[in-house]
Motif scaffolding. Structure first.
Motif, mmCIF file in Angstrom:
data_model
loop_
_atom_site.group_PDB
_atom_site.id
_atom_site.type_symbol
_atom_site.label_atom_id
_atom_site.label_comp_id
_atom_site.label_asym_id
_atom_site.label_seq_id
_atom_site.Cartn_x
_atom_site.Cartn_y
_atom_site.Cartn_z
ATOM 1 N N GLN A 12 36.911 82.518 112.696
ATOM 2 C CA GLN A 12 37.737 82.100 111.563
ATOM 3 C C GLN A 12 37.346 83.010 110.408
ATOM 4 O OE1 GLN A 12 39.884 79.099 111.088
ATOM 5 N NE2 GLN A 12 40.329 80.422 109.342
ATOM 6 N N PRO A 13 38.284 83.829 109.891
ATOM 7 C CA PRO A 13 37.880 84.702 108.798
ATOM 8 C C PRO A 13 37.394 83.867 107.617
ATOM 9 C CG PRO A 13 40.121 85.192 109.539
ATOM 10 C CD PRO A 13 39.707 83.930 110.203
ATOM 11 N N LEU A 14 36.549 84.457 106.807
ATOM 12 C CA LEU A 14 36.110 83.762 105.601
ATOM 13 C C LEU A 14 37.338 83.324 104.821
ATOM 14 C CD1 LEU A 14 33.144 85.925 104.279
ATOM 15 C CD2 LEU A 14 33.093 83.868 105.645
ATOM 16 N N LEU A 15 37.209 82.206 104.163
ATOM 17 C CA LEU A 15 38.374 81.653 103.472
ATOM 18 C C LEU A 15 38.928 82.629 102.440
ATOM 19 C CD1 LEU A 15 37.306 77.961 102.818
ATOM 20 C CD2 LEU A 15 38.201 78.995 104.875
ATOM 21 N N ASN A 16 38.039 83.382 101.795
ATOM 22 C CA ASN A 16 38.503 84.254 100.715
ATOM 23 C C ASN A 16 38.687 85.697 101.162
ATOM 24 O OD1 ASN A 16 35.842 84.885 101.051
ATOM 25 N ND2 ASN A 16 35.299 84.852 98.884
ATOM 26 N N SER A 17 38.783 85.922 102.473
ATOM 27 C CA SER A 17 38.956 87.289 102.958
ATOM 28 C C SER A 17 40.440 87.637 103.047
ATOM 29 C CB SER A 17 38.298 87.443 104.317
ATOM 30 O OG SER A 17 38.976 86.629 105.250
ATOM 31 N N THR A 18 40.710 88.878 103.375
ATOM 32 C CA THR A 18 42.074 89.395 103.305
ATOM 33 C C THR A 18 43.015 88.797 104.333
ATOM 34 O OG1 THR A 18 41.137 91.463 102.552
ATOM 35 C CG2 THR A 18 43.411 91.542 103.314
ATOM 36 N N PHE A 19 42.566 88.751 105.567
ATOM 37 C CA PHE A 19 43.490 88.374 106.634
ATOM 38 C C PHE A 19 43.241 86.947 107.094
ATOM 39 C CE2 PHE A 19 43.205 93.037 106.935
ATOM 40 C CZ PHE A 19 44.523 93.319 106.603
ATOM 41 N N ALA A 20 44.324 86.315 107.508
ATOM 42 C CA ALA A 20 44.252 84.885 107.767
ATOM 43 C C ALA A 20 43.968 84.554 109.217
ATOM 44 C CB ALA A 20 45.568 84.229 107.359
ATOM 45 N N ASN A 42 27.934 84.764 109.668
ATOM 46 C CA ASN A 42 29.310 84.414 109.285
ATOM 47 C C ASN A 42 30.208 84.080 110.472
ATOM 48 O OD1 ASN A 42 28.679 84.911 106.668
ATOM 49 N ND2 ASN A 42 29.725 86.881 106.540
ATOM 50 N N GLN A 94 29.765 79.608 105.030
ATOM 51 C CA GLN A 94 29.819 80.967 105.563
ATOM 52 C C GLN A 94 29.222 82.002 104.614
ATOM 53 O OE1 GLN A 94 34.076 80.945 106.947
ATOM 54 N NE2 GLN A 94 33.133 81.538 108.858
ATOM 55 N N GLY A 148 45.675 88.672 100.082
ATOM 56 C CA GLY A 148 45.439 89.624 101.161
ATOM 57 C C GLY A 148 46.735 90.311 101.585
ATOM 58 N N GLN A 159 33.625 77.570 102.696
ATOM 59 C CA GLN A 159 33.340 78.889 102.137
ATOM 60 C C GLN A 159 31.833 79.051 101.940
ATOM 61 O OE1 GLN A 159 35.546 81.603 100.798
ATOM 62 N NE2 GLN A 159 33.540 82.584 100.849
ATOM 63 N N GLN A 161 39.259 89.913 95.521
ATOM 64 C CA GLN A 161 39.270 90.454 96.874
ATOM 65 C C GLN A 161 39.360 91.976 96.868
ATOM 66 O OE1 GLN A 161 42.727 89.839 99.631
ATOM 67 N NE2 GLN A 161 41.480 88.074 100.186
ATOM 68 N N LEU A 188 32.158 89.429 99.723
ATOM 69 C CA LEU A 188 32.902 88.173 99.728
ATOM 70 C C LEU A 188 32.104 86.980 99.208
ATOM 71 C CD1 LEU A 188 34.663 88.761 103.132
ATOM 72 C CD2 LEU A 188 35.862 88.389 100.992
ATOM 73 N N TYR A 192 44.043 82.980 98.768
ATOM 74 C CA TYR A 192 43.384 84.240 99.122
ATOM 75 C C TYR A 192 44.155 85.008 100.194
ATOM 76 C CZ TYR A 192 39.266 84.206 96.202
ATOM 77 O OH TYR A 192 38.434 84.290 95.127
ATOM 78 N N LYS A 193 44.760 84.295 101.118
ATOM 79 C CA LYS A 193 45.509 84.991 102.159
ATOM 80 C C LYS A 193 46.790 85.588 101.580
ATOM 81 C CE LYS A 193 42.263 83.751 104.791
ATOM 82 N NZ LYS A 193 41.141 84.702 104.901
ATOM 83 N N TYR A 249 42.931 76.937 98.372
ATOM 84 C CA TYR A 249 41.991 78.044 98.132
ATOM 85 C C TYR A 249 42.221 79.149 99.168
ATOM 86 C CZ TYR A 249 37.300 80.253 97.842
ATOM 87 O OH TYR A 249 36.249 81.121 97.728
ATOM 88 N N THR A 250 42.248 78.722 100.420
ATOM 89 C CA THR A 250 42.438 79.682 101.501
ATOM 90 C C THR A 250 43.811 80.339 101.422
ATOM 91 O OG1 THR A 250 41.119 78.181 102.841
ATOM 92 C CG2 THR A 250 42.228 79.943 104.011
#
Lengths: 467, 1020
Positions: free
Chosen positions: B719-727, B777, A457, A96, A454, A143, A161, A92-93, A88-89
């Protein structure tokens, strides 16, 4: 003067404001491709696409769980299993990186032709990744895209998000990307050889055909499948087992594959071959993802020796490259499609992972045509695939029977190509198939759970039903 | 009896009159105060009366009135605690005038406990300072002053060695240190502004004193066995356990008839040793004071072959010019380190590897974790129709030890030149240039081919040669690889300040104003890797490597950090009764270049009130000295990562690169790791009150302090959100961390007769740590990985302390399948597994059922020191303890299957329904849970020393003392592993320490060792 003293220049990594001197948009697109070679694409990916299905067993030894592969294999995983979260992560990355690459190309490209191609590649990879997400989780967040303001990247502030877009929206998003990519990308033969391996017009078309298959837009699925077949860019490998040889990487049948080279310094898919390699003395791997007895039986039921032997390494077998697999290895069967001859146990494997190949397009065509009542077209496409492996022509089945035959063909042709689980769900065969494999498939298993981290958060985000 | 008037003069050792000295006739209401010339007179005294002369900073003297009418009283300076001088930033101060909280430790305390770094020796000696040691040779102890206030910013205090701010003192021999001053509170540390948030430790090295040349020789030698070895299961127990486990999961059984029973700890460890010898000479004349020393320290670790050696040369000279109007002090310290490290992971493997595996098979090949699945015997040999399985997934610890071939050498030059110019009597101008240069070189040799062969005894050299031929460019099949790393770094600081001191009547004023310019982290690193060098180590150079493989070169420069600072301090007191100190520092740091403003200002104030000088206490019989102090201030922590958005590239096989084209050539790519947030320094605001006292003829002394520190803008690694742009994780201000505590120190010293004297001291520090106000968050940072299956043991959460344990809470052991079916259980639970509490009652066990179970950071620690001396004998005992902390036994927990266990684990295991409801069976899951989280309280005797000073036997030799000493001889703990004191120090992994690293988690922690040593000190 005092301020000057404090204005220290970064020396280790290149600061973003200096990027023009060193980076071209293509670099950031290369960076998206690189994501497909990362560790999650070896082990976690195996877990949620193969081990979970009736084709793959966890393997290794009884105590070797691979963190959560036993949970996946036994269908008793929860919303906290690492493999699901890792994919999943990672997806999304990947998206990104694609979003950044697209925005950066729009900002910095000097050559319009090149810009189009770069964005086309990025949008293809983004669509491919969203396709995984929507198949795995259903409605997912789309995203926020990136724009540059005053030279600084800004992520669309509208995209919350914690919001899940509808499945329909996600599919539309995917289709827009693929339509753009189809238009923007050169055909396989139009690329210079140095670019062999990049996304092509054919790859976008084939994927779009598959997307329509999942949406049951049979006419579109058929149309795009036909576009690929009639493009003249692809032909089936005469010998099925050759598809996974090093010499046929990016070969005539290949529409899109993940590139890997094992020798340092180079780049392969992290331990993809190792995790699935034979385990024990004289072995070269960890022994996960073993072909199941159920798969062996399925091959045998069709009398399909060629594909069985090309798909499965049996303990004690002498492989095509002369390697003797000891009969004392720990598991009875291993995945041959993941086997790399040259550097079997290496961290950077040299095995290209085949993503879409022509045979699958034929099978999509067959399925779509059958649903549209074009039985002849369906049979011809199906038999094209069967004939290669010396199986009899299928003729004269009713629509329902033919549908089943095509599904079964997909299982055998595409075994261990990470398609089985999604196919089982798509076709509604999952419950029966898993029951036959002794597993208790419940309604909730149609989708993976949104990873718990997820939801911790973004507490407003809803979980999938049943999880 | 006839009375008379006597007169007298009070003078000090230098014949200076002591104006203000108090003279009082004991038991009579007769007293006097010495005038400006030190003269006093007492009326109406009788012969036989005794009068006492006291003056602050001097020993009280009792004088009996005789027929004589005039007396000269020669006062002797009292070395008592309160009259010491303490070193504060950019100056010194009399201890009794301090308004902040400063603890000082002198040379004798530091050298009492043999150590390579001085702070190691001070564990339990300083209240409010928590020192966590590692027994690894050359290890850096973790020093925390008044609680941890940062999650990932720099956690170390600032060290200032002879005016040079540095990040550590590993290059300074403890024997060369004159004193160490811990600036604990905001009022005293604020002079170091943006770098003072973790406290400041000021180290002053020895200097020469006027007088004839003195020589000193000190030497000791000690043996270091493991203090608390854990007894592992033997072969027979292992087989039983293995079979029970495999019976549960449907695996193979082993035969009880086995050939080997290896004790892996015995194979990889031995008794370590320590040796320290030093020589110094010092003295001084009218124009030059000098100090020179050479010190050699050598330690062999518990792991066979692990070695640490250091030589230091220290030379400190002071040149006095123009009638002492100009003083130039030069400090120079050279340190040469030479290390042979061994990977700490071997402790982990030695714990886990099966005892059935031999070190070597009969044919000389390394033993591997193989067994014949048919016969159940631990062997790699299979007959026809037999197959081979793996006992464990671990390698051979002895092979790992032998294959590790690394050498590190470093050379460290550090020093300063200080010029002090007395402009007028009141004005002193000081200019100081300090610098440190470090060269590090390391070499590691990796025998690929030997490793390949050791991993599987059925492999042959021919196979390796075959692979090598088939993969001509693949360095994995080079016979060996050789890697050199070198790094050099430089820092300098240039400080200029003036000091103005003036007293008029009862007012005294002391003002310091100055500025400092500093640059740290200037340097570069480079590395070279080559392949297939000859086996013989004399040819291990890049030159002798084969050309078959590409050699790799990497080189980069570090980004330095620059500081510009201005500081000022005003100290005022009235009659040494009322004190006011104001400090301000303005710091600019290049780390914060993304900010509109680089600058931060750090103010502090301190007040003091010496009650014992008030009329109502003056001359009090019990209270000799009593002072109340209070302070408030702000401090900064600038040691945070540079905040620029960086584009990440990789010259090698990073995830941004890809291969394309028919030959699959590497194409390079790039990506953005994360967008930089606008970071600033962390700001700590502290309020502190305290009191110092000396009671009962100065025999009882001590201090008591309370503080509350609030890190207002703690930087979190988000830790960025799992579904965000940057890792990539990014850094941002996102929480507050509150540390609140009390600390006290008390000391009693007395003399009985002229031969026996003793001293008893104790100190105690309590600290409460809490994370609060976490940004949405931003909580949830995980840490403390057990290294298996992505299991974490720690999590950051509002309302919890930093480094909180977070895991399942155990309520028993599953006794039957039926019980599992009828209750909430973790997926895959089987009888014998631990049973976890379904905290949210949702009928399933998952992460949502994990709970917070305290932290690895002790809430209190204490030290007890007793010393006695009788005639020529001296004896001392130091004890140290901590409490309120939890430690996680990761060795016991993280188990995939087949690993060895301790004898205790074996004996207490669940063996079937009803056998036990507290310990799991041989088949268990890998989850972290309260079962493995143990009480981390301990009390340890750190030191017992017995010394004897030889009676004078030669004019040539001043003094000879011989002693025997036991370090860490006794440890009292309930913890079941090797040591509950786990700093997380690991030279191979600089990220291992810290609240979300392996601190408090025993996995590859270095076992604790005792040291038994003999030593001699000679003064000439």
């Amino acid at each position: 003067c005092s301020e000057d003293f404090l204005d220290v220049e970064s020396k280790e990594n290149i600061a973003a404001e200096d990027r023009d001197e060193n980076f071209v948009p293509e670099d950031f697109v290369n960076g998206i491709y690189g994501m497909f070679t990362e560790w999650p694409y070896a082990f976690s990916y195996l877990g949620i696409t193969e081990i979970i299905s009736d084709n793959g067993d966890k393997g290794a030894n009884p105590g070797g769980t691979g963190a959560d592969k036993h949970f996946l294999d036994d269908l008793n995983f929860t919303s906290t299993v690492p493999s699901v979260e890792a994919m999943y992560t990672h997806w999304y990355k990947t998206i990104g990186r694609a979003n950044y690459a697209i925005a950066y190309s729009e900002l910095e490209s000097t050559d319009a032709e090149m810009q189009k191609r770069i964005i086309g590649e990025a949008r293809f990879l983004r669509a491919y990744t969203y396709f995984f997400l929507v198949r795995s989780f259903g409605a997912v967040h789309i995203q926020g895209e990136i724009t540059f303001e005053n030279g600084e990247p800004v992520i669309d502030p509208e995209a919350d998000l914690s919001v899940r877009n509808s499945k329909e929206e996600v599919y539309n998003y995917i289709k827009q990307d693929l339509l753009y990519a189809m238009d923007a990308l050169p055909a396989k033969s139009e690329y210079s050889t140095a670019n062999l391996g990049r996304a092509t017009n054919g790859a976008a078309t084939a994927l779009l055909s598959k997307v329509h298959l999942y949406q049951e837009n049979w006419a579109d699925a058929l149309k795009y499948a036909d576009d690929v077949i009639s493009s003249g860019e692809y032909s089936l490998e005469p010998n099925y087992e050759d598809i996974w040889r090093e010499y046929s990487e990016n070969g005539s049948e290949s529409i899109f594959e993940i590139q890997a080279r094992g020798e340092p310094i180079a780049h392969g898919v992290q331990q993809y071959s190792t995790t699935q390699g034979a385990r024990g003395t004289s072995g070269w791997g960890w022994g996960f993802n073993n072909p199941s007895q159920s798969l062996v039986d399925a091959f045998d039921a069709q009398g399909d020796e060629i594909r069985k032997n090309a798909t499965i390494i049996f303990a004690g077998e002498i492989l095509w490259d002369g390697r003797e697999v000891s009969s004392s290895v720990e598991n009875p069967r291993y995945n041959e499609k993941a086997y790399s001859s040259a550097n079997a146990g290496a961290g950077d494997g040299d095995k290209n992972i085949r993503v879409i190949r022509l045979a699958e397009v034929y099978l999509i065509k067959a399925e779509a045509a059958n649903e549209l009542g074009q039985t002849d077209v369906a049979e011809t496409a199906l038999n094209k695939v069967r004939n290669r492996v010396d199986l009899n022509n299928v003729t004269g089945l009713g629509q329902a029977e033919l549908r089943k035959q095509i599904w079964e063909e997909r299982r055998l042709e595409l075994a261990f190509e990470h398609d089985r689980w999604f196919d089982l769900i798509r076709t509604g065969q999952a419950e029966a198939a898993m029951a036959a494999d002794g597993k208790d498939f419940k309604e909730k298993h149609n989708l993976f759970p949104i990873p718990e981290d997820q939801l911790i958060q973004t507490p407003d985000m809803p979980q999938n039903p049943g999880w | 009896q006839e009375t008379k008037t006597v007169t007298g003069t009070v003078i000090d050792q230098n014949d200076v009159p002591l104006s203000g000295a108090q003279v009082k006739v004991i038991d009579k209401e007769i007293f006097s105060v010495a005038d400006f010339d030190g003269n006093f007179s007492l009326e109406n005294v009788e012969v036989g009366d005794v009068f006492q002369v006291t003056f602050l900073g001097f020993k009280a003297q009792n004088v009996e009135v005789t027929q004589q009418d005039s007396y000269q009283i020669n006062m002797v300076e009292d070395a008592g605690q309160l009259d010491e001088v303490v070193v504060v930033g950019y100056g010194t101060q009399s201890k009794q005038d301090v308004t902040g909280s400063i603890s000082s430790v002198k040379s004798e305390e530091i050298i009492k406990q043999p150590s390579s770094t001085a702070t190691q020796a001070l564990q339990g000696k300083v209240s409010g300072v928590n020192i966590v040691n590692s027994a690894a040779p050359g290890a850096t102890p973790t020093v925390t002053i008044r609680g941890l206030g940062t999650a990932l910013g720099g956690r170390n205090p600032l060290y200032v060695v002879d005016g040079v701010p540095v990040s550590d003192i590993q290059n300074i021999s403890p024997g060369n240190i004159e004193s160490i001053d811990f600036l604990k509170d905001a009022s005293s540390a604020a002079i170091y502004g943006v770098r003072a948030a973790n406290g400041v430790i000021i180290v002053t090295t020895k200097k020469g004193k006027s007088g004839k040349a003195k020589f000193g020789i000190r030497s000791y030698y000690g043996a270091k066995p493991t203090l608390n070895p854990v007894k592992m299961a033997n072969a027979e127990q292992y087989v039983t356990y293995f079979n029970e486990e495999n019976d549960a999961i449907g695996g193979d059984r082993l035969s009880q008839d086995q050939r080997y029973d290896t004790d892996w700890y015995d194979e990889v460890t031995h008794i370590g040793s320590v040796n320290n010898t030093s020589f110094d000479v010092s003295g001084g004349s009218e124009n030059i004071d000098y100090f020179f020393s050479y010190d050699y320290y050598e330690e062999e670790g518990l792991l066979i072959g692990q070695k640490f050696r250091r030589s230091t040369i220290t030379n400190n000279n002071t040149y006095k010019l123009f009638d002492n109007r100009l003083k130039i002090t030069q400090n120079l310290n050279l340190a040469f380190r030479d290390e042979t490290p061994k990977p700490f992971g071997i402790f982990n493997t030695a714990f886990r590897q099966s005892p059935l595996v031999p070190v070597f098979y009969e044919n000389g090949r390394y033993g591997g974790a193989y067994y014949n699945r048919t016969t159940g015997e631990a062997t790699y040999i299979a007959g026809s129709d037999e197959s081979i399985g793996n006992l464990t997934s671990h390698g051979n610890p002895v092979a790992a030890l032998n294959f590790s071939n690394e050498k590190n050498k470093s050379f460290n030059i550090q020093g300063s030149v200080t010029a002090e110019l007395e402009i007028t009597e009141d004005f002193i101008f000081t200019s100081r240039f300090g610098a440190r240069k470090i060269f590090v070189r390391s070499r590691s040799f990796n025998p690929n081919k030997a490793r390949y062969l050791a991993n599987d005894p059925t492999r042959t050299e021919e196979q390796f040669e075959g692979l090598k031929k088939d993969n001509p460019e693949n360095t994995q099949y080079a016979n060996n690889s050789l890697r050199f790393n070198s790094r050099e770094s430089f820092k300098y600081n240039w400080d200029n300040f003036i000091n103005y001191k003036k007293s008029f009547e009862d007012h005294s004023l002391d003002v310091t104003l100055g500025g400092s310019k500093e640059q740290i982290g200037i340097g570069m690193t480079d590395s070279y890797t080559a392949y297939d060098v000859p086996e013989a180590s004399q040819y291990w150079s890049i030159k002798h490597a084969t050309d078959q493989y590409d050699k790799q070169v990497n080189q980069f420069s570090y980004t330095p950090t620059n500081f510009l600072s201005y500081f000022g301090r005003l100290q005022y007191n009235y009659a040494r009764k009322y004190y006011l100190t104001g400090t301000i520092r303005r710091d600019g740091s290049s780390t914060f270049q993304n900010n509109s403003d680089y600058w931060g200002t750090f103010p502090a104030v301190g007040v003091g009130w010496t009650l014992s000088r008030e009329n109502f206490l003056e001359g009090n019989e019990v209270v000799n000295f009593l002072k109340l102090r209070g302070s408030w201030g702000k401090l900064g922590n600038a040691n945070v990562p540079l905040n620029t958005t960086q584009i990440l590239t990789d010259p090698d096989s990073g995830s941004q690169n890809y291969v394309l084209g028919p030959d699959q050539d590497l194409v390079f790519g790039a990506y953005i790791g994360s967008l930089a947030r606008n970071l600033s320094w962390e700001v700590v605001e502290e309020l502190s009150v305290g009191l110092d006292y000396e009671l009962i003829d100065n025999r009882l002394s001590g201090s008591l302090d309370y503080y509350r520190r609030n890190t207002e803008n703690t930087i979190l690694e988000v830790q960025p959100l799992l579904n965000s742009t940057f890792a990539n994780r990014f850094f941002d201000h996102g929480a507050e961390v509150i540390n609140e505590g009390v600390e006290f120190a008390v000391n009693w010293s007395d003399q009985i007769g002229d031969k026996f004297s003793y001293n008893v001291g104790a100190n105690f520090s309590y600290n409460h740590n809490e994370v609060s106000n976490v940004q949405r968050n931003y909580d949830g940072q995980l840490g403390g990985s057990t290294g298996l299956g992505g299991v974490s043991t720690k999590r950051l959460e509002e309302g919890q302390p930093l480094g909180s344990w977070w895991m399942y809470d155990v309520e028993g052991v599953w006794q039957s399948q039926e019980q599992i079916d009828n209750n909430a259980s973790l997926g895959g639970a089987r009888p014998g597994h631990l049973r976890y509490i379904d905290q949210n009652d949702d009928g399933a066990i998952d992460e949502r059922d994990k709970v917070f179970l305290g932290t690895y950071i002790p809430s209190y620690n204490y030290g007890i020191n007793i010393s006695l001396s009788y005639d020529n004998f001296d004896f001392s005992v130091d004890g140290y303890g901590v409490g309120g902390n939890k430690v996680f036994n990761g060795l016991k927990n993280a188990r995939i299957g087949g690993e060895n266990i301790t004898a205790d684990t074996f004996n207490n295991r669940w063996t079937g329904e009803g056998s036990t409801n507290s310990n799991p069976g041989a088949d268990r899951d890998i989850q972290a849970s309260s079962y493995y989280l143990e009480n981390g309280d301990f009390f340890r005797i750190n030191n017992i020393t017995l010394g004897y000073t030889l009676p004078s036997f030669s004019n040539f030799i001043d003094n000879v003392r011989v002693y025997v000493s036991a370090q860490n001889p006794i440890l009292i703990t309930e913890y079941s592993g090797f040591t509950p004191e786990i700093s997380g120090y690991n030279p191979d992994n600089s990220n291992a320490q810290g609240p979300y690293g392996r601190s408090g988690l025993e996995l590859d922690a270095y076992p604790l060792s005792s040291t038994f040593l003999v030593g001699v000190n000679i003064k000439l």
